[in-house]
Design an enzyme around this catalytic site. Structure first.
Site, short mmCIF file in Angstrom:
data_model
loop_
_atom_site.label_atom_id
_atom_site.label_comp_id
_atom_site.label_asym_id
_atom_site.label_seq_id
_atom_site.Cartn_x
_atom_site.Cartn_y
_atom_site.Cartn_z
N HIS A 234 0.94 -1.15 0.09
CA HIS A 234 -0.13 0.13 0.01
C HIS A 234 0.95 1.15 0.08
O HIS A 234 0.48 2.41 0.57
CB HIS A 234 -0.99 0.02 1.26
CG HIS A 234 -1.98 -1.09 1.11
ND1 HIS A 234 -3.01 -1.00 0.22
CD2 HIS A 234 -2.24 -2.25 1.86
CE1 HIS A 234 -3.67 -2.19 0.21
NE2 HIS A 234 -3.18 -3.11 1.60
N ARG B 25 6.35 -6.85 3.20
CA ARG B 25 5.15 -7.25 2.77
C ARG B 25 5.21 -7.13 1.30
O ARG B 25 5.26 -5.79 0.62
CB ARG B 25 4.08 -6.37 3.52
CG ARG B 25 2.61 -6.82 2.74
CD ARG B 25 1.53 -6.60 3.68
NE ARG B 25 0.97 -5.28 3.87
CZ ARG B 25 -0.35 -5.10 4.20
NH1 ARG B 25 -0.88 -6.05 4.61
NH2 ARG B 25 -0.56 -3.80 4.43
N ASP C 177 16.64 -12.33 -2.34
CA ASP C 177 17.89 -12.04 -2.72
C ASP C 177 18.57 -10.80 -1.89
O ASP C 177 19.80 -10.84 -1.87
CB ASP C 177 18.06 -11.88 -4.18
CG ASP C 177 17.84 -13.47 -4.82
OD1 ASP C 177 18.19 -14.40 -4.00
OD2 ASP C 177 18.10 -13.45 -6.00
N GLU D 77 -7.28 -12.29 4.93
CA GLU D 77 -7.94 -10.83 4.98
C GLU D 77 -9.17 -10.73 4.17
O GLU D 77 -9.19 -9.96 3.47
CB GLU D 77 -6.90 -9.68 4.55
CG GLU D 77 -5.77 -10.05 3.42
CD GLU D 77 -4.88 -9.01 3.36
OE1 GLU D 77 -4.91 -7.86 4.09
OE2 GLU D 77 -4.04 -9.17 2.64
N ASP E 153 -9.49 -5.58 5.73
CA ASP E 153 -9.76 -6.03 4.40
C ASP E 153 -10.83 -7.23 4.52
O ASP E 153 -11.74 -7.42 3.92
CB ASP E 153 -8.67 -6.74 3.66
CG ASP E 153 -7.81 -5.72 3.07
OD1 ASP E 153 -8.56 -4.97 2.14
OD2 ASP E 153 -6.48 -5.51 2.93
#
Length: 256
Positions: A46, A71, A85, A149, A175
């Protein structure tokens, strides 16, 4: 290995706590880490934080003594590979709504044969210096957090949380409430029942339940109760909320 201690704590039933950052400045990650959190998450779902901005933030979090997590923007193997990585300890995967999503979430964080993560020289193993040791332990040490969610996910929660390699079931209450036609009504009986169902399934399958304590007053009032219920992976606060609420508090003290 980055997330090894977190996974050990969770396996022994201990809670772990983290900070949540949405602003793309390394100093924020360093400050959160120096506060003593186990982990600090960089939010890319977001926010406008892109992969190139994540790397210096990860370095700052590690320098502050915490495990960096990210996230992802979606269930995306390409972004997951880049983040792993870069040296994150694990990934939060949003909107995991079925068993296929959960299986892919695990696979994209793991090397073959458990997963599909590609192999290349990268910061995660010091650009090859620690390649052998890292490759040997990366699968067992990487943390996979699936975010529950959506009511679709709740309806098949046992299928999702029975997937081997899922470490944390993290509830996204806003959500979730939106998907139920009850936006923001986190105290609604149906929303609370859905959250309880996630918690029950997580405990049954040996997956750590997780949630967010966004405000200090919320934590003061509810944290111990949530820990007693079995929640063990707790996000504390957010840089956005801290700035917004603290500055409003200061502004309210000023003469008008």
């Amino acid at each position: 290995m980055l997330a090894r201690n977190i996974k050990k704590k969770l396996a022994s039933g201990e809670p772990v706590f983290g900070g949540w950052m949405s602003l793309a400045h390394p100093s924020i990650g360093e400050i959160f880490a120096q506060a003593g959190f186990d982990w600090v998450l960089v939010e890319t779902e977001h926010t406008a934080i892109d992969n190139s901005q994540v790397l210096p933030i990860l370095m700052a979090i590690e320098a502050g003594g915490a495990v960096p997590l990210v996230r992802l923007a979606s269930v995306d193997p390409v972004q997951a590979k880049a983040m792993m990585d870069s040296g994150v300890g694990g990934i939060f995967v949003p909107l995991v709504n079925n068993r296929d999503d959960a299986e892919l979430s695990v696979k994209m964080a793991k090397y073959p044969p458990q997963g599909i993560r590609g192999v290349g020289l990268a910061r995660a193993h010091r650009y090859g210096v620690n390649f052998k040791e890292y490759i040997e332990h990366a699968n067992e040490d990487s943390l996979v957090v699936v975010q529950i969610e959506d009511i679709q996910a709740v309806e098949c929660i046992d299928e999702i949380l029975s997937v081997e390699g899922v470490d944390v079931a993290y509830i996204g209450p806003y959500d979730l409430s939106m998907s139920m036609g009850l936006p923001g009504q986190l105290d609604h009986p149906e929303v609370k029942a859905a959250m309880d169902r996630i918690l029950e399934s997580a405990l049954k399958h040996g997956v750590a339940p997780g949630l967010h304590m966004l405000h200090p007053e919320q934590a003061k009032t509810n944290l111990q109760a949530r820990l007693d219920e079995g929640y063990r992976f707790i996000a504390m606060g957010s840089d956005l909320v801290i700035l917004q609420e603290t500055m409003k508090e200061f502004r309210d003290l000023c003469p008008r």
